[in-house]
Design an enzyme around this catalytic site. Structure first.
Site, short mmCIF file in Angstrom:
data_model
loop_
_atom_site.label_atom_id
_atom_site.label_comp_id
_atom_site.label_asym_id
_atom_site.label_seq_id
_atom_site.Cartn_x
_atom_site.Cartn_y
_atom_site.Cartn_z
N HIS A 1 -13.32 -49.99 83.41
CA HIS A 1 -14.14 -49.34 84.62
C HIS A 1 -14.43 -51.12 85.29
O HIS A 1 -15.56 -51.25 85.30
CB HIS A 1 -15.43 -49.15 83.85
CG HIS A 1 -16.34 -48.21 84.50
ND1 HIS A 1 -17.64 -48.46 84.72
CD2 HIS A 1 -16.13 -47.28 85.32
CE1 HIS A 1 -18.07 -47.56 85.67
NE2 HIS A 1 -17.12 -46.87 86.15
N HIS B 1 -25.60 -51.69 78.17
CA HIS B 1 -24.22 -51.57 78.60
C HIS B 1 -23.78 -50.35 77.49
O HIS B 1 -24.12 -49.55 77.85
CB HIS B 1 -23.36 -52.79 78.25
CG HIS B 1 -21.98 -52.94 78.87
ND1 HIS B 1 -21.50 -51.78 79.44
CD2 HIS B 1 -21.05 -53.79 78.90
CE1 HIS B 1 -20.07 -52.37 79.74
NE2 HIS B 1 -19.80 -53.53 79.34
N ILE C 1 -35.04 -45.30 80.81
CA ILE C 1 -34.37 -44.35 80.02
C ILE C 1 -32.86 -44.48 79.97
O ILE C 1 -32.25 -44.41 80.96
CB ILE C 1 -34.80 -42.90 80.47
CG1 ILE C 1 -36.44 -42.94 80.37
CG2 ILE C 1 -34.12 -41.74 79.96
CD1 ILE C 1 -37.05 -41.66 81.18
N GLY D 1 -28.82 -44.02 79.49
CA GLY D 1 -27.92 -43.04 79.67
C GLY D 1 -28.09 -42.59 81.23
O GLY D 1 -27.47 -41.50 81.53
N PHE D 2 -28.97 -43.23 81.74
CA PHE D 2 -29.22 -42.62 83.20
C PHE D 2 -29.13 -43.85 84.22
O PHE D 2 -29.47 -45.07 83.89
CB PHE D 2 -30.68 -42.20 83.52
CG PHE D 2 -30.85 -40.95 82.92
CD1 PHE D 2 -30.46 -39.77 83.73
CD2 PHE D 2 -31.08 -40.67 81.77
CE1 PHE D 2 -30.71 -38.60 83.00
CE2 PHE D 2 -31.24 -39.46 81.17
CZ PHE D 2 -30.98 -38.38 82.05
N HIS E 1 -26.99 -46.33 87.14
CA HIS E 1 -25.66 -47.26 87.03
C HIS E 1 -25.84 -48.32 87.88
O HIS E 1 -26.35 -48.07 89.15
CB HIS E 1 -24.47 -46.37 87.42
CG HIS E 1 -23.17 -46.83 86.96
ND1 HIS E 1 -22.33 -47.79 87.70
CD2 HIS E 1 -22.60 -46.83 85.88
CE1 HIS E 1 -21.34 -48.01 86.90
NE2 HIS E 1 -21.33 -47.76 85.83
N ASP F 1 -22.79 -42.10 79.39
CA ASP F 1 -23.20 -42.23 78.09
C ASP F 1 -23.97 -40.97 77.59
O ASP F 1 -24.21 -40.66 76.58
CB ASP F 1 -23.90 -43.65 77.89
CG ASP F 1 -23.18 -44.96 77.92
OD1 ASP F 1 -21.99 -44.46 77.15
OD2 ASP F 1 -23.52 -45.72 78.60
N ARG G 1 -12.15 -48.77 75.37
CA ARG G 1 -12.24 -49.89 76.33
C ARG G 1 -11.31 -51.31 76.01
O ARG G 1 -10.90 -51.82 76.89
CB ARG G 1 -13.72 -50.51 76.42
CG ARG G 1 -13.93 -51.46 77.63
CD ARG G 1 -13.43 -50.96 79.00
NE ARG G 1 -14.18 -49.84 79.65
CZ ARG G 1 -15.30 -49.79 80.05
NH1 ARG G 1 -16.01 -50.71 80.56
NH2 ARG G 1 -15.65 -48.52 80.42
#
Ligand code: COA
Length: 374
Positions: free
Chosen positions: A185, A220, A254, A256-257, A259, A310, A335
């Site tokens: 990434h 992360h 929150i 997992g939300f 980017h 995630d 990764r």
């Protein structure tokens, strides 16, 4: 030419060159060496993608078979490493186990020169599932597992070591997809850590150990674990909606939300979400997937925040019986390919990474004699 620094966290700053991946530029939003991650996830096994990232080409049938065979032959853990793993407490953070495991491997089998970088990477790819599972099974179940299985894939090998039996095909397939999605990434925090370390001409185990430390944080890699901790508390979509609204009102972050680079969707989410749904049907779940979907709806409706890679990984891993605290180590197993490829890329055209800082401290002043100090 480098873009101007556009804010805190080096956001928007071009900090170097890479031929390994693009984020938010072409295809569905993520490409590895010119291939769309969606295309790779739909058509490849993880080992094909690892070969692509690390060696620059998708393997043909013979090359893939040889590569997998080689990785399989490198799974044994050195005895001193097992002894160290046995001494790490049960309540240690599994990412600390990964960090120590990688570092000890570097002590026992460190690179003598950079010609060994591919070999060292293959050895890490082959042993990382064993490192985490050996420690986990020893400290949690009191067994010394045989870290060699005859499973064909890294994901299947991991599940086999964890559960003590060969995984079903669906689970092995999901692991291929998951490991592909997490493999690379661009200049994320942990990869940048690896590159900074590589730029000092340090050894590859130091680079990977440092990267594991960066990935550990909840902003992360740790986000999938934090997402799981949250969704498993919700008993129904309605309950999830109520709790999520409360969190938003309290301005809680929150996990997992959102980017740092994608602005309206993370291409990896759509892919892992489909697999999470399949797994949910397979286990006969009627809560967790529905709860996850409701969280997604609320976040988009209220904040225009989207799930990153995630969020649906949390339910997917949970459906496969993977303990929450092992989620981030799986990210490491994957990764590692991106990190190592970035180390190799940095070494091939290196200049030590040494940015400057804007000074915000005191003006120049003389050292006062001791008796004049507070
Ligand atoms: N939950 C609630 N609010 C969020 C949020 C989240 N997950 N992600 C971003 N926001 C909010 C920010 O608080 C900010 O609001 P503000 O302008 O009122 O301060 C706004 O959305 C803009 O986001 P920003 O903080 O600029 O994004 P970033 O680039 O600094 O951070 C992340 C990106 C990924 C670190 C951030 O979205 C986050 O912390 N997400 C949760 C952790 C996570 O899932 N990490 C995995 C990344 S793959």
């Amino acid at each position: 030419m480098a873009k101007q620094l556009s804010g805190a966290g080096l956001r928007g700053q071009v900090a170097g060159k890479t031929a390994l991946s693009t984020v938010g530029v072409s295809g569905s939003g993520l490409t590895y060496r010119g291939y769309d991650v969606k295309d790779l996830a739909n058509n490849c096994q993880f080992e094909e993608v690892a070969h692509l990232i690390l060696k620059g080409k998708l393997p043909n049938e013979r090359e893939l078979s040889e590569y997998k065979q080689r990785l399989k032959s490198l799974r044994s853990l050195p005895q001193p490493l097992k002894e160290v793993l046995e001494r790490i407490p049960k309540d240690a953070h599994p990412m600390d186990v990964m960090r120590t495991g990688c570092s000890v491997l570097g002590n026992l089998e460190g690179e003598q020169n950079f010609d060994q970088q591919q070999d060292a990477t293959e050895r890490m790819l082959a042993t990382f599932p064993g490192i985490i599972c050996y420690w986990y099974r020893f400290t949690h179940d009191g067994v010394r597992i045989d870290e060699n299985t005859d499973d064909d894939s890294i994901g299947g090998h991991f599940l086999h070591l964890l559960h003590g039996e060969k995984p079903k095909q669906l689970h092995e397939d999901v692991m291929h997809v998951s490991l592909i999605l997490y493999a690379e990434h661009e200049f994320n925090a942990s990869t940048f850590t690896a590159r900074v370390c590589a730029s000092t001409l340090s050894d590859i185990h130091s680079c990977i150990t440092g990267a594991i430390g960066s990935l550990r944080g909840p902003l992360h890699g740790g986000a999938n674990e934090a997402a799981m901790d949250m969704i498993e508390d919700f008993t129904s979509p309605e309950h999830a909606e109520k709790e999520m609204m409360g969190k938003l009102e309290r301005k809680e972050k929150i996990m997992g939300f959102g980017h740092a680079v994608y602005s309206d969707s993370d291409p990896r989410n759509e892919i892992i979400k489909q697999w999470s749904k399949k797994l949910s049907e397979d286990v006969g779940d009627d809560v967790l997937y529905a709860v996850s979907e409701r969280c997604e709806e609320v976040m988009w409706r209220e904040k225009k925040l989207f799930c990153n890679a995630d969020f649906f990984h949390a339910s997917a891993y949970n459906f496969m019986g993977i303990p929450t605290k092992l989620f981030t180590p799986i990210f490491v197993m994957s990764r590692l390919t991106g990190w190592a490829a970035h180390v190799m890329e940095q070494r091939a055209d290196n200049r030590i990474i040494r940015p400057s800082a804007e000074y915000t401290g005191e003006e120049l002043r003389p050292v006062p004699p001791m008796h004049e100090r507070d």
